[in-house]
Structure formats: structure tokens, C-alpha cells
Design an enzyme around this catalytic site. Sequence first.
Site, PDB file in Angstrom:
ATOM      1  N   CYS A 128      30.120  39.771  48.042  1.00 35.61           N
ATOM      2  CA  CYS A 128      31.825  40.332  47.203  1.00 35.61           C
ATOM      3  C   CYS A 128      31.418  38.653  46.156  1.00 35.61           C
ATOM      4  O   CYS A 128      32.129  39.402  44.770  1.00 35.61           O
ATOM      5  CB  CYS A 128      32.798  40.047  47.879  1.00 35.61           C
ATOM      6  SG  CYS A 128      32.901  38.579  48.683  1.00 35.61           S
ATOM      7  N   HIS A 240      39.570  37.802  46.342  1.00 39.14           N
ATOM      8  CA  HIS A 240      38.825  35.969  45.805  1.00 39.14           C
ATOM      9  C   HIS A 240      39.487  35.416  44.579  1.00 39.14           C
ATOM     10  O   HIS A 240      39.104  36.950  43.745  1.00 39.14           O
ATOM     11  CB  HIS A 240      37.477  36.466  45.979  1.00 39.14           C
ATOM     12  CG  HIS A 240      36.840  36.779  47.454  1.00 39.14           C
ATOM     13  ND1 HIS A 240      37.884  36.990  48.217  1.00 39.14           N
ATOM     14  CD2 HIS A 240      35.611  37.062  47.711  1.00 39.14           C
ATOM     15  CE1 HIS A 240      37.328  37.516  49.406  1.00 39.14           C
ATOM     16  NE2 HIS A 240      35.982  37.982  49.560  1.00 39.14           N
TER      17      HIS A 240
END
Length: 336
Positions: A128, A240
Site C-alpha cells: 500500500c 496512510h
Amino acid sequence: MKVAIVGASGAVGQEFLRVLDERNFPIDELLLFGSERSAGKKYTFRGKEIEVKLLQHNDDFKGVDIAFTSAGGGTAKDYAETITKHGAVMIDNSSAFRMDADVPLVVPECNAEDALNRPRNIIANPNCTTIMMVVALQALENISHIKRIHVSSYQAASGAGAAAMAELYEQYRQVLAGVKPTVDKFAYQLAFNVIPQIDVFTENGYTKEEMKMYNETKKIMHTDCEVSATCVRVPSLRCHSEAIWAETEKPVSVAEFQEAVRNGNGLQLEDEPANKVYPMPLFHENCDDVFVGRVRKDLANPNGITFWLVSDQIKKGAALNAVQIAEYLIKVGNVK
């Protein structure tokens, strides 16, 4: 189009269901697979209730065109042959195959064509943190070749799965109630804390997560760029964030890079510091794109530029990227 999701009950598996529906992905039949723990559960997709089947070594994948797998590296390795033997394209979200020379590692905004060369009929979905970083880096690479990257990531609880997200909620409740918090999914209490470790440490002092960013960036971008990462777990839920320092072969101005982001694929610019406009995890859950802001020249390097980005870890960092790979294969007529 016959589609399968392996690991349907997990956070990413559930995100696959949402993303496929949102994007009106062409599906005539959808199969869901899971472990003994999740087999028998039922989920509704486009008005139809579908029961999760137990993943087994049999012919259940016969006729499947695309299989999205998010059930962990061990399961991916164990079942890869079973999933692909009848011609299904396996798009795997684990780290099992990412660095295998005969498995393409794909972020469509960067290297979609790599998905066409898949000797084992497996395509790997990158980590990711790498996905969201290279989407932004591609816009910069298009201006001038990137020689060196330093990156610090600030990674949400979702990166450790649905149970980790639930644990973060519970820790906040416990701390505020004066109760000793439950610590299971992380090395330490995450609520009101940051943890400078994601995954295990390797011999060079970097964690496996940090080495993924190093190795995967090179493979995706076909680059000799060097990458040094520090990955930190923070108490945000599913987005994130990353602070990036990039050194290019020739100087790139702030305006040049901002314009590249505005025109880039899968990118949005949020960069008005005077008005306190910059990307934050709080505002970008469930968003498709990578949001870039705080663009400025690197004071320590005349060829350097630094910026901040935020993206949804479960969506673009996992399920959406895999679905975009599948969409590309369908677009170019390269499924089966």
C-alpha cells in the site's frame, strides 16, 4: 465475466465488493471464497445474496476470468496453481509474489503494460505505501528522472487489518475510561501513540515494510532510483500519509511539479498552505485518488523537491489498485 474474491470476509475483501460495485465492474457471476472461519457467511452484492465458499484444492475456479486474492501470502502460494490452472488471472494482494521475476508488479498509473506479460497468470498488487508513493513519483519522473528518494510513512491501523482498526477504537475507549488498554495487533498501545516499526526488522536495521518500498519502487518504475524509508504506525484509521524528499537529475520547480500533479493520473493537488489547505487522513477515507500537498523545494538539495501525500490504504492502497489492473486487462482485451 466470472469473478472470484478470495478472502472475502477480510477488510480488503469487503472493500473489493464495494469498489467493484462503485465502478460498475462487468460481472455476470461473482464467487466468494474464504477460510473455514468465514465459509458460510453471506454478503449482498448488487441485490443478490452470495454465500462464502470454503477455499479448497478443487475445480471451483473453472470458468473464472479474474480472481482477486487477499488472504495472506501463505494462502496465496498454496492456492496459486489451483486458482490459475483453468486460465483465471490471479491478482494477488499479498507479498507472496511481488519480487518474483516472472510476476508483474503493477500500479496502472505507472506500468499498466507490465500486466500483459504474466507467465504464471499471476499479477502482484504492490504494498500500500509503495502504491500511493509511485503514483505521485510518476508525475515527477515525467519531468525529470528521479535519482534518490527519502520517505517517511505515517501508516493507519487499517494496514494491520480489520481487527487492528477495531482494536484502535477499543484502546481509545479503554484509555478514556481509565482501563488498561488491550494490546494484541500492535507491538504497543497505538492510541495516543506512534510506533516506529511496521513488520519485522531485517539484518540491515530496516523493517520488511521499509524494504518493500525500496525494492518494489525499483521494479514498478523500472528505475535505478535509490529509496530510503522509515515506516511509522500512527493512530489514524484507514488513510496512510507520507512525507517524501525526491532528488531529480535536473532541478524541478514547485510550479512544475504542482502542474504535473494537477494533470497526473490518480492524483489531486491540495496545496494552499496560506489557507491551511493540505491533505489529511481525516478527510480522504473512501477516496480513490492520491492527494498531494506541501510541495516545496528541498533546502538541503538544489535538485530536491519535497511534498506530502495522503491516500486511503484499503482503497487505492489495496482493492482499487487491483480492480484498476483488471479494468486495464478488460480494456485491452487481455483476459484469458
